[in-house]
Enzyme design. Structure first.
Site, PDB file in Angstrom:
ATOM      1  N   GLU A   1       0.813  -1.108  -0.063  1.00  0.00           N
ATOM      2  CA  GLU A   1       0.004  -0.293  -0.016  1.00  0.00           C
ATOM      3  C   GLU A   1       0.817   1.058   0.040  1.00  0.00           C
ATOM      4  OE1 GLU A   1      -1.593   3.331   1.607  1.00  0.00           O
ATOM      5  OE2 GLU A   1      -1.788   1.927   3.344  1.00  0.00           O
TER       6      GLU A   1
ATOM      7  N   CYS B   1      -1.833   9.208   3.063  1.00  0.00           N
ATOM      8  CA  CYS B   1      -1.687   8.473   1.761  1.00  0.00           C
ATOM      9  C   CYS B   1      -2.822   8.740   1.072  1.00  0.00           C
ATOM     10  CB  CYS B   1      -1.134   7.352   1.918  1.00  0.00           C
ATOM     11  SG  CYS B   1      -2.187   6.163   2.665  1.00  0.00           S
TER      12      CYS B   1
END
Length: 477
Positions: A247, A281
């Protein structure tokens, strides 16, 4: 309340090491703790423990695994004040946001505890007297790496998926923010998790990855962090045919269509942009606003940015804390300077606040040319980019222009617009009329340079398993 004493957690035991690294409070720059640095002998002990732990845990029934995870989640909820206080001290985020992170972390464990009991295989019809069965079995020992920006919920996501699937874990949590993972380990120990199933180490990240990933006992590498580091770890793992769950970074676009009220949408966008000081993020960063709304949207967004209260997260009423370290201050200042030199308009912020603590102003840049560095480099801080677009098609084009594809957002009242974005935006997660990018019950992950695999949802446990086909002929003839 005090900041906790820090340890490694290996094979059910807490241990200190000769070497340590300081942990700073980014709001005051004071040293608040010393995190132990794992030596190679500690990592070897963790590998041995994880192998033993896997042999035990993989044979525990899904129902029993679920019970342990739910007990640990209850303990985390009961200890929410202590955990949140630790997170605010080491990370700087407002205390209310730290409490919400603890709740979110507990929710990951609770959801995956339920999914542990729904990790189904299937039976495939065959010829008379032949049965084909597809089994999902735990992949084995997992080397997990979590980042500093969410000290508890990021480790929780990886630990939850691994434990629910029947795997054991060696977690390398962030040295900057180690307390969240420490509290998780304590909760699982108190909940009765067998020794060796969860191991926690800290140290020099490159040294730890270089020691763990080549070991043939590691069967999966799960990482959350930057694209640069993720690509290096993926390359390393590929040399040993070890699968990865990545990720990675993003640069999230937001498309604001011509049918919404900018006075309503802009404050919502600004509020989420400055949550966690933009160190997310999935943080909305590149706002592509219909040109007919652009002036009103920019005014409302800038007003919200200027009204955001910045300070020590332990102070009541603070809405945004500091960034992680002085390196982030320097990086953001350079990005803002470059954008302005390229012709961008600086509508708010753009500089450090004071000279103590790593505080940076909530910043708004408008009319930023594509040549500016910030249009391609994720700022990972409290900087918003506002650019006008002439159509939805142009907004989608700009959203897809970068090689990242983690999260994207859109605002519209039109079903047709929503469908065009759903079909056309290249992202692992698209949210329309909301800036919530992931939930425990939904799959989360990226496309393109933003990663591989999914965490959360029904899909979240699949990456922690291997698929085995069993073909059984009932008679030998």
């Amino acid at each position: 309340m005090e900041y906790p004493e820090l340890f490694l957690f290996i094979d059910g035991a807490w241990r200190k090491t000769a070497n340590t690294l300081p942990v700073f409070n980014p709001a005051t720059e004071a040293v608040i703790g010393q995190v132990p640095v794992a030596a190679k002998t500690d990592l070897d002990d963790a590998l041995d423990a994880a192998e033993r732990g896997f042999r035990i845990w993989s044979k525990v029934s899904p129902r029993e695994r679920s019970d342990v995870m739910l007990r640990a989640a209850r303990l985390m909820r009961e200890r929410i004040e202590k955990i949140a206080y630790s997170i605010t001290l080491e990370h700087g985020k407002p205390y209310k946001q730290a409490r919400l992170e603890v709740i979110r972390g507990a929710e990951f464990f609770e959801w995956d505890a339920g999914e542990a009991q729904r990790l189904y295989g299937r039976v495939i019809p065959g010829a008379q007297g032949v049965r084909h069965m597809v089994l999902r079995q735990p992949v084995g020992q997992v080397a997990a790496f979590s980042p500093w920006n969410f000290p508890m919920s990021q480790p929780a996501r990886k630990i939850a998926g691994a434990l629910a699937s029947g795997c054991s874990v060696i977690l390398k949590a962030a040295e900057e923010t180690p307390a969240g993972a420490l509290h998780i380990a304590r909760a699982f120990q108190d909940a009765g998790l067998p020794d060796g199933v969860l191991n926690l180490v800290f140290g020099v990240p490159a040294d730890i990855s270089a020691h763990l990933i080549p070991d043939n006992r590691i069967r999966l590498v799960a990482f959350t962090g930057s694209t640069v580091v993720g690509r290096k770890l993926t390359t390393m793992a590929s040399e040993y045919m070890t699968p990865v769950l990545m990720e990675l970074g993003g640069h999230a676009p937001v498309i604001v269509c011509d049918d919404v009220d900018p006075a309503v949408v802009a404050p919502i966008c600004a509020d989420r942009k400055y949550r966690n000081t933009g160190q997310v993020c999935t943080s909305p960063t590149r706002f592509y606003v219909d040109e007919g709304l652009f002036g009103r949207f920019s005014d409302a967004f800038t007003a919200k940015a200027n009204a955001t209260i910045v300070g020590d997260g332990l102070i009541e009423g603070i809405e945004m804390g500091p960034v992680a370290n002085d390196r982030r201050l320097e990086a953001m200042a350079r990005l803002v300077e470059d954008a302005v030199e390229q012709g961008a308009d600086l509508l708010a912020g753009g500089a450090r606040i004071g000279n103590k603590g790593y505080f940076f102003e909530p910043t708004v840049l408008a009319n930023v040319p594509d040549t500016a560095r910030i249009m391609a480099e994720e700022p990972f801080g409290p900087i918003a980019i506002l650019n006008p677009v002439g159509s939805l098609d142009e907004g989608i084009y700009q959203a897809n222009r970068l090689p990242y594809g983690l999260a994207a957002y859109g605002f519209t009242h039109s079903a047709a617009n929503a469908d065009r974005m759903a079909e056309g935006v290249e992202a692992g997660n698209l949210s329309i009329n909301t800036l919530e990018a992931s939930l425990p019950e939904t799959p989360f992950g990226g496309v393109k340079w933003s990663g591989y695999g999914r965490e959360g949802g029904e899909e979240g446990l699949h990456h922690y398993t291997v698929v085995k086909n069993v073909s059984h002929k009932m008679s030998i003839d």
